[in-house]
Write a protein that holds these residues in place. Structure first.
Motif, PDB file in Angstrom:
ATOM      1  N   HIS A 100    -137.138-106.785  49.486  1.00 51.90           N
ATOM      2  CA  HIS A 100    -137.376-108.138  49.991  1.00 51.90           C
ATOM      3  C   HIS A 100    -138.064-109.045  48.965  1.00 51.90           C
ATOM      4  N   TYR A 101    -138.349-108.531  47.777  1.00 47.95           N
ATOM      5  CA  TYR A 101    -138.813-109.396  46.686  1.00 47.95           C
ATOM      6  C   TYR A 101    -137.637-110.009  45.918  1.00 47.95           C
ATOM      7  N   LEU A 102    -136.428-109.560  46.179  1.00 42.70           N
ATOM      8  CA  LEU A 102    -135.267-109.933  45.375  1.00 42.70           C
ATOM      9  C   LEU A 102    -134.370-110.913  46.118  1.00 42.70           C
ATOM     10  N   GLU A 103    -133.954-111.963  45.430  1.00 41.99           N
ATOM     11  CA  GLU A 103    -133.013-112.906  46.024  1.00 41.99           C
ATOM     12  C   GLU A 103    -131.618-112.296  46.121  1.00 41.99           C
ATOM     13  N   ASP A 104    -131.184-111.636  45.072  1.00 47.30           N
ATOM     14  CA  ASP A 104    -129.835-111.066  45.007  1.00 47.30           C
ATOM     15  C   ASP A 104    -129.954-109.548  44.965  1.00 47.30           C
ATOM     16  N   TRP A 105    -129.512-108.869  46.013  1.00 47.53           N
ATOM     17  CA  TRP A 105    -129.576-107.416  46.053  1.00 47.53           C
ATOM     18  C   TRP A 105    -128.445-106.761  45.273  1.00 47.53           C
ATOM     19  N   GLY A 106    -127.360-107.489  45.007  1.00 50.41           N
ATOM     20  CA  GLY A 106    -126.159-106.876  44.462  1.00 50.41           C
ATOM     21  C   GLY A 106    -126.365-106.069  43.194  1.00 50.41           C
ATOM     22  N   PRO A 107    -126.878-106.686  42.108  1.00 47.57           N
ATOM     23  CA  PRO A 107    -127.044-105.927  40.862  1.00 47.57           C
ATOM     24  C   PRO A 107    -127.992-104.739  41.012  1.00 47.57           C
ATOM     25  N   THR A 130    -130.320-116.735  54.633  1.00 50.81           N
ATOM     26  CA  THR A 130    -131.138-116.039  53.643  1.00 50.81           C
ATOM     27  C   THR A 130    -132.061-117.078  53.024  1.00 50.81           C
ATOM     28  N   ARG A 131    -133.365-116.842  53.120  1.00 54.36           N
ATOM     29  CA  ARG A 131    -134.314-117.870  52.722  1.00 54.36           C
ATOM     30  C   ARG A 131    -135.522-117.240  52.055  1.00 54.36           C
ATOM     31  N   ASN A 132    -136.191-118.075  51.283  1.00 54.52           N
ATOM     32  CA  ASN A 132    -137.408-117.662  50.596  1.00 54.52           C
ATOM     33  C   ASN A 132    -138.624-118.131  51.380  1.00 54.52           C
ATOM     34  N   SER A 133    -139.683-117.333  51.345  1.00 52.58           N
ATOM     35  CA  SER A 133    -140.955-117.759  51.915  1.00 52.58           C
ATOM     36  C   SER A 133    -142.077-117.382  50.966  1.00 52.58           C
ATOM     37  N   LEU A 134    -143.120-118.184  50.973  1.00 51.85           N
ATOM     38  CA  LEU A 134    -144.291-117.944  50.140  1.00 51.85           C
ATOM     39  C   LEU A 134    -145.498-117.663  51.031  1.00 51.85           C
ATOM     40  N   GLU A 135    -146.277-116.668  50.651  1.00 49.99           N
ATOM     41  CA  GLU A 135    -147.526-116.346  51.319  1.00 49.99           C
ATOM     42  C   GLU A 135    -148.624-116.281  50.265  1.00 49.99           C
ATOM     43  N   GLU A 136    -149.862-116.360  50.709  1.00 49.76           N
ATOM     44  CA  GLU A 136    -150.997-116.135  49.815  1.00 49.76           C
ATOM     45  C   GLU A 136    -151.710-114.869  50.246  1.00 49.76           C
ATOM     46  N   TRP A 137    -151.827-113.940  49.324  1.00 54.84           N
ATOM     47  CA  TRP A 137    -152.591-112.722  49.572  1.00 54.84           C
ATOM     48  C   TRP A 137    -153.924-112.854  48.860  1.00 54.84           C
ATOM     49  N   THR A 138    -154.999-112.601  49.583  1.00 52.95           N
ATOM     50  CA  THR A 138    -156.334-112.683  49.018  1.00 52.95           C
ATOM     51  C   THR A 138    -157.021-111.343  49.165  1.00 52.95           C
ATOM     52  N   MET A 139    -157.408-110.766  48.046  1.00 52.69           N
ATOM     53  CA  MET A 139    -158.128-109.483  48.044  1.00 52.69           C
ATOM     54  C   MET A 139    -158.763-109.285  46.680  1.00 52.69           C
ATOM     55  N   GLY A 140    -159.839-108.527  46.652  1.00 52.12           N
ATOM     56  CA  GLY A 140    -160.511-108.251  45.387  1.00 52.12           C
ATOM     57  C   GLY A 140    -160.983-109.505  44.680  1.00 52.12           C
ATOM     58  N   PHE A 171    -141.135-113.914  48.954  1.00 50.14           N
ATOM     59  CA  PHE A 171    -140.276-112.944  49.624  1.00 50.14           C
ATOM     60  C   PHE A 171    -138.952-113.597  50.000  1.00 50.14           C
ATOM     61  N   TRP A 172    -137.901-112.778  49.970  1.00 51.46           N
ATOM     62  CA  TRP A 172    -136.573-113.230  50.371  1.00 51.46           C
ATOM     63  C   TRP A 172    -136.180-112.500  51.644  1.00 51.46           C
ATOM     64  N   HIS A 173    -135.909-113.274  52.688  1.00 48.63           N
ATOM     65  CA  HIS A 173    -135.565-112.711  53.984  1.00 48.63           C
ATOM     66  C   HIS A 173    -134.094-112.955  54.282  1.00 48.63           C
ATOM     67  N   ARG A 174    -133.453-111.961  54.897  1.00 49.17           N
ATOM     68  CA  ARG A 174    -132.023-112.072  55.214  1.00 49.17           C
ATOM     69  C   ARG A 174    -131.757-111.336  56.531  1.00 49.17           C
TER      70      ARG A 174
END
Length: 252
Positions: free
Chosen positions: A130-137, A178-188, A196-199
């Protein structure tokens, strides 16, 4: 590498805006959460190991191995494991855990894999596609390094969970896109933007089939029973609402 919710911190050092998915910045804190939290240690990773089953003597590629907890578990069960990740910080932690003799390499799943044809009996892609836009390759490369009859074992964000989160947030999105989304992770003490790419499910299975895989198992797992007392609230949620979707695919 695995998903987890944002962890609040008192002091936050903003990440450089160009460093999306910068696991190097989060490595130490991320590894602790991954190895102790319910999402990974008591839900996703046990599910992957259950789907893998008996692995003694099998050659396995841990694609997106992170700090190495899945690598270690597979090796303890008798598998010959190789691990790749595109984060040098995470691989440094994996090396500390697994020892200098472990087969660990820096590699980006968007690039050709550094292994010969048919090198593995299994490839495990644990929460990385789910980090990849194109799964094919990427899927084509995974098929190439698998022997005929080998297995690709995959976990990804559950598409209905993602869709529900968008709708609950008031976003009018289509499940079928199929769309992209951005999140913010806060740690350390750091905040990092994560992409992330969701489909939808049919797009996933179409991609698997196009790469030469045959669908053997589709699974919606639950956390292991030990999590009930350790994480009562999270356990109740995960036991009734799936967060991840799991596949076992055969290389025809």
């Amino acid at each position: 590498m695995a998903r987890m919710p944002t962890v609040p911190e008192d002091h936050v050092e903003p990440a450089h805006p160009s460093r999306v998915n910068d696991y190097d910045s989060l490595a130490e804190a991320y590894a602790v959460e991954n190895e102790t939290g319910i999402m990974n240690a008591y839900y996703e990773r046990p599910a992957i190991l259950a789907l893998a089953g008996e692995v003694t003597g099998r050659r396995i590629l841990d694609a997106g191995c992170g700090s190495g907890p899945l690598f270690a578990a597979l090796r303890e069960r008798g598998a010959a494991v190789s691990g790749i990740d595109n984060s040098t910080g995470m691989l440094e932690l994996a090396r500390r855990r697994l020892g200098d003799g472990a087969d660990l390499q820096v590699a980006d799943l968007r690039d050709p894999l550094p292994f010969p044809d048919g090198a593995f009996d299994d490839v495990i892609a644990s929460l990385v596609l789910h980090y990849l836009e194109d799964w094919g390759p990427t899927l084509s490369e995974m098929r190439r390094v698998l022997r005929t009859g080998g297995r690709l074992i995959v976990s990804v964000d559950h598409p209905m969970m993602v869709y529900a989160q968008h709708r609950l947030a008031g976003r009018k999105v289509s499940y079928f896109g199929t769309r992209n989304s951005l999140e913010e992770w806060t740690m350390g003490g750091r905040t990092v933007p994560m992409s992330f790419w969701h489909r939808p499910l049919h797009a996933m299975t179409d991609a698997f089939t196009a790469a030469g895989f045959r669908l053997a198992v589709v699974s919606e797992q639950q956390p292991v029973p030990e999590a009930r007392e350790l994480f009562p609230d999270e356990f109740r949620s995960l036991a009734t609402t799936p967060s991840f979707l799991f596949f076992v695919l055969r290389a025809d």
